[in-house]
Design an enzyme around this catalytic site. Structure first.
Site, PDB file in Angstrom:
ATOM      1  N   GLU A  26      46.611  41.841  46.823  1.00  0.00           N
ATOM      2  CA  GLU A  26      46.377  42.711  45.733  1.00  0.00           C
ATOM      3  C   GLU A  26      46.032  43.920  46.130  1.00  0.00           C
ATOM      4  O   GLU A  26      45.283  44.851  45.398  1.00  0.00           O
ATOM      5  CB  GLU A  26      45.336  42.191  44.607  1.00  0.00           C
ATOM      6  N   GLU A  61      47.520  32.924  44.565  1.00  0.00           N
ATOM      7  CA  GLU A  61      46.204  32.671  44.093  1.00  0.00           C
ATOM      8  C   GLU A  61      46.314  32.118  42.649  1.00  0.00           C
ATOM      9  O   GLU A  61      47.003  32.739  41.825  1.00  0.00           O
ATOM     10  CB  GLU A  61      45.604  33.903  43.988  1.00  0.00           C
TER      11      GLU A  61
HETATM   12  C1  GAL Z   1      41.654  38.203  42.389  1.00  0.00           C
HETATM   13  C2  GAL Z   1      41.150  38.675  43.947  1.00  0.00           C
HETATM   14  C3  GAL Z   1      40.164  37.642  44.636  1.00  0.00           C
HETATM   15  C4  GAL Z   1      39.089  37.355  43.443  1.00  0.00           C
HETATM   16  C5  GAL Z   1      39.673  36.621  42.264  1.00  0.00           C
HETATM   17  C6  GAL Z   1      38.465  36.315  41.167  1.00  0.00           C
HETATM   18  O1  GAL Z   1      42.235  38.697  41.712  1.00  0.00           O
HETATM   19  O2  GAL Z   1      42.235  38.599  44.906  1.00  0.00           O
HETATM   20  O3  GAL Z   1      39.556  38.092  45.609  1.00  0.00           O
HETATM   21  O4  GAL Z   1      38.539  38.589  43.160  1.00  0.00           O
HETATM   22  O5  GAL Z   1      40.628  37.826  41.740  1.00  0.00           O
HETATM   23  O6  GAL Z   1      39.418  35.891  39.958  1.00  0.00           O
END
Ligand code: GAL
Length: 813
Positions: free
Chosen positions: A430, A506
């Site tokens: 990100e 993710e």
């Molecule tokens: C994502 C990020 C992670 C964590 C996660 C929580 O956007 O890459 O590090 O912050 O959100 O939902």
């Protein structure tokens, strides 16, 4: 004259472990360190008196023993990634543990024969901004706390007196989005190599350009320092793990440049996969005439990975969808201090759930973790950065990116490229650059570095701004486009992107607290409650995230989704979303397991889909709802079977079948109208032929009467660092878990082990992990015992008021 490093042999006789091969010696600098919190002018000097510093063992995390403090690294910020525009006070963002500031470590290097030797000092990771001194002279600097680095210290050593290693570390405030740990939190080694001719650290690269069931070709490329222009005989041997020779070459290399290269064929190789993690060793013996001058040994695996639009992610010729979890590097109550037993337990829990992959979010992994992934069969996306040039936190990696990114990537790849478990490199998570004009240029540069260092692996980035990243050319140039969340954008991204597939780099970020259930049971974004907990009906998530089933529907219905990495396998210290502004929340709610490693209900939801070897049958919530008699308490069942019937005190509540047309009933079985009455709740699961195959029962528990102690293993190694994790449950007189108990307990350990830490998984608890007392959280906690250096029996005693004291006997050998 024989040169030696230092004279204090006796000092190290108990404290260092070393391994010796013909030509190289590795000293593990574990014991005998002095540590001081805070800065000291002159602490690098050999004559500095560190007599009143603490004595510590490395790996060490100076901040994990606390205390928790709201003021530590309090960040008044808007978290842009979460869509925030206005700065607000974030208290537990980095775990509220005292990691900010300076820390010094000093030790005396072991005495060794230095004649004709090159001395390399290797740090697996030092948090952070490491300045390394030998005998008062600065040897080097390495800012990134997550990377491994090494220095040649030969020129700094005194052959005839003590050699003092001093390391100054500094963690800045506002430098992290989570708890980073503090100190020499990964191993440090001193390696002595032959000065004249030797394979340098990370000098051997093994690849497997041809892989099939019938045969494989193993390519061993070895850099040899000091060999330029020489003629050397090199014997390359491939051994399996039983030491059997499965391939061999014995050749003269004339007029060597810098590298030599061998191709060795192996018949009927055992291929590496999560299901069968076969490993081999490539041993390179170098002879100068008759003299053996160096032996280098590298462990590797034989496997082929490719990703194509037609087949998706393919391992050894078979398409599979990645069943992965993201893991932060901390080990809960042990902090960042690396420990093999703790890593093994983490990975074993994930494997038992059916996971086959991890993403090291968002930083570079340790060798111990990669070794375990190789051995246990877990594929890895090894990630490098959470920030490039553009800051997410004011003092984060953006301070170093321009100067250090290439050096950091090179070390990551050279250190880890022989691990068969690593299937992809990730160059970022990100990063705000994905939405900016220069983002594509930087991504290309980093991806090119990865390809240069390792032409065999593909590269990904986890993107949360996919629309911009497609428009500005960032996403189309990546080998593997990774999407973080945004399930509603998968389809349009797939259509616009040239690659023909998408990885869920993710996913989910569903939030829950173990054993907590909130009513009414409704799906909700960013839900908060006065107690700082989230509901375990697994229906709550953040404004940007989603439920597990949203990802599964895409994976099941779209061939081009190649799998996922769930955020996260375990709760971690810091980032207590949705309670970023709520004190005392100080750890995450995203975990499939809590911070103690105790599975939450969600564990069984993933298991019911991912573990295809064993049945899963799990019921929620618990059945202790005094005062709610006559109220509706929905009951959910997570199972791999398609159908089940629920009974309350023998009365059927009906049969439920998974319904592919319904988002929430496709993967869970739900009885939403159950009226609560104390007693027994029972579920009977049916297979696809309608045959009852399994049943499970849960009873309303009575008063707490005793404790159930369940260790994850019985026998430890008497090496002073092995760990056993004991789950402690408060039970009634019939042995039912008391699921609402918050009874305080105390622990003591006698004999051949010592109490190390405890953790109850409550994200709002401020009880220090290293104190031998803690209340259970919803009936459970975990006690960690560490082995001593002498083998023998040990006894854990757990006491609680009004509860029968429990003893657990363990041993070490
Ligand atoms: C994502 C990020 C992670 C964590 C996660 C929580 O956007 O890459 O590090 O912050 O959100 O939902």
């Amino acid at each position: 004259m024989k040169k030696s490093i230092g004279t204090l042999v006796f000092f190290f006789s108990f404290s260092l472990v070393f391994c010796q091969s013909h030509s190289r010696t590795v000293y593990h600098l574990t014991d005998g360190w002095s540590f001081h919190r805070g800065d000291f002018v002159g602490a690098e000097s050999p004559s500095f008196d560190d007599g009143n510093w603490s004595r510590v063992r490395v790996p060490h995390d100076w901040a994990i023993s606390g205390p928790f403090d709201k003021e530590v690294d309090k960040q008044i910020v808007a978290i842009e990634q979460n869509g925030e525009k206005v700065p607000t006070e974030k208290t537990g963002r980095t775990g509220s543990l005292p990691y900010v500031g300076v820390g010094w470590y000093r030790t005396v290097l072991p005495q060794a024969d230095l004649d004709n030797k090159k001395a390399i000092l290797l740090f697996e990771g030092a948090m952070s901004e490491a300045q390394v001194f030998i005998n008062g002279q600065k040897v080097g600097f390495w800012p990134y706390g997550y990377n491994t680095f090494h220095f040649d210290i030969t020129a700094y050593l005194n052959p005839d007196s003590r050699n003092i290693l001093a390391v100054r570390l500094e963690n800045r405030a506002l430098s992290s989005r989570w708890y980073p740990g503090a100190g020499l939190y990964r191993p440090v080694t001193l390696q002595l190599l032959n000065k004249a001719i030797s394979v340098p650290i990370w000098g051997t690269t093994v690849t497997t350009p041809v892989v099939s069931e019938e045969y494989a070709r193993v390519n061993v490329k070895t850099k040899i320092d000091g060999a330029k222009g020489r003629n050397l005989r090199v014997v390359s041997v491939i051994n399996d793990l039983n030491g059997r020779v499965v391939g061999q070459q014995d050749r003269m290399f004339n007029n060597i440049h810098h590298f030599i290269e061998e191709n060795i064929e192996i018949d009927q190789p055992n291929l590496w996969s999560p299901e069968s993690p076969a490993l081999y060793y490539a041993v390179t013996k170098i002879y100068d005439g008759e003299r053996l001058v160096d032996v280098d040994s590298v462990r590797f695996g034989i496997r082929e990975v490719r990703v194509t639009p037609e087949e998706g992610f393919v391992l050894n010729g078979k398409s599979r969808k990645i069943k992965g979890v993201c893991l932060h590097h901390d080990l809960g109550p042990l902090g960042a201090a690396l420990n093999k037993a703790a890593l093994r337990r983490q990975l074993q829990l994930m494997k038992d759930m059916g996971a086959d992959a991890i993403r090291t979010a968002h930083n570079m992994p340790s060798s111990w973790q990669m070794d375990l992934c190789d051995e246990m069969g877990i594929m890895v996306v090894a990630e490098s950065f959470d920030e490039w040039n553009y800051p997410k936190t004011k003092n984060g990696y953006n301070l170093y990116f321009d100067q250090w990114a290439e050096r950091d990537l090179v070390n990551l790849i050279r250190c880890h490229r022989n691990h068969p478990s690593i299937v992809m490199w990730s160059i970022g998570n990100e990063v705000p650059e994905q939405g900016r004009a220069d983002g594509g240029r930087i991504a290309k540069r980093l991806q090119d570095i990865c390809h240069r260092e390792d032409p065999t692996r593909l590269v990904t980035v986890g993107m949360d701004r996919i629309t911009n990243a497609i428009e500005n050319g960032f996403a189309p140039l990546l080998d593997i486009p990774g999407l973080n969340y945004r399930t509603h954008l998968y389809e349009s991204a797939y259509k616009k992107l040239p690659q023909g597939f998408i990885l869920g780099s993710e996913t989910a970020s569903t939030v829950s607290s173990r054993g907590v259930y909130k009513f009414p049971v409704v799906e909700g974004k960013n839900k908060t409650y006065p107690d700082g907990q989230s509901s375990s009906y697994d229906l709550e998530y953040c404004s940007w995230s989603n439920l597990p089933e949203d990802d599964w529907i895409l994976q099941d219905d779209m061939d081009w989704v190649i799998g996922e990495f769930v955020w996260t396998g375990f709760d971690y210290l810091g980032e207590p979303t949705p309670y970023d502004e709520y004190w005392p929340s100080r750890s995450s709610y995203f975990g499939i397991c809590d911070l103690a490693g105790i599975p939450k209900d969600r564990y069984y939801l993933y298991r019911s889909r991912w573990n295809t070897q064993e049945n899963t049958l799990h019921l929620l919530p618990h059945w202790n709802w005094k005062g709610k008699e006559g109220d509706t308490i929905p009951v959910y069942c997570y199972t791999n079977q398609p159908e089940a019937e629920l009974f309350i005190n023998g009365k059927s509540q009906g049969r439920r079948k998974k319904d592919p047309s319904s988002r929430l009933d496709r993967y869970r079985l739900r009885w939403n109208d159950v009226i609560y009455e104390a007693g027994t709740v029972k579920v009977v699961a049916y297979n696809s032929d309608g045959v009852a195959v399994e049943e499970k029962e849960m009873k309303t528990a009575g008063k707490p009467a005793g404790l159930r102690l369940t260790p994850d293993r019985q026998t430890l190694s008497a090496n002073g660092e092995d760990l056993v994790f004991v789950t402690v449950e408060v039970v009634d007189k019939e042995g039912n878990l008391c699921p609402t108990s918050d009874t305080p307990l105390t622990f003591d350990v006698n004999g051949a082990g010592r109490f190390k830490a405890a953790c109850n998984g409550d994200a709002t608890s401020l009880v220090q992990f290293q104190q031998p007392n803690m209340p259970v959280f919803n009936g459970k906690l975990v006690v960690i015992i560490e082995s001593g250096e002498v083998a023998g029996d040990m006894v854990l005693r757990v006491k609680g008021k009004g509860i029968k004291t429990s003893l657990l006997r363990l041993n070490s050998q």
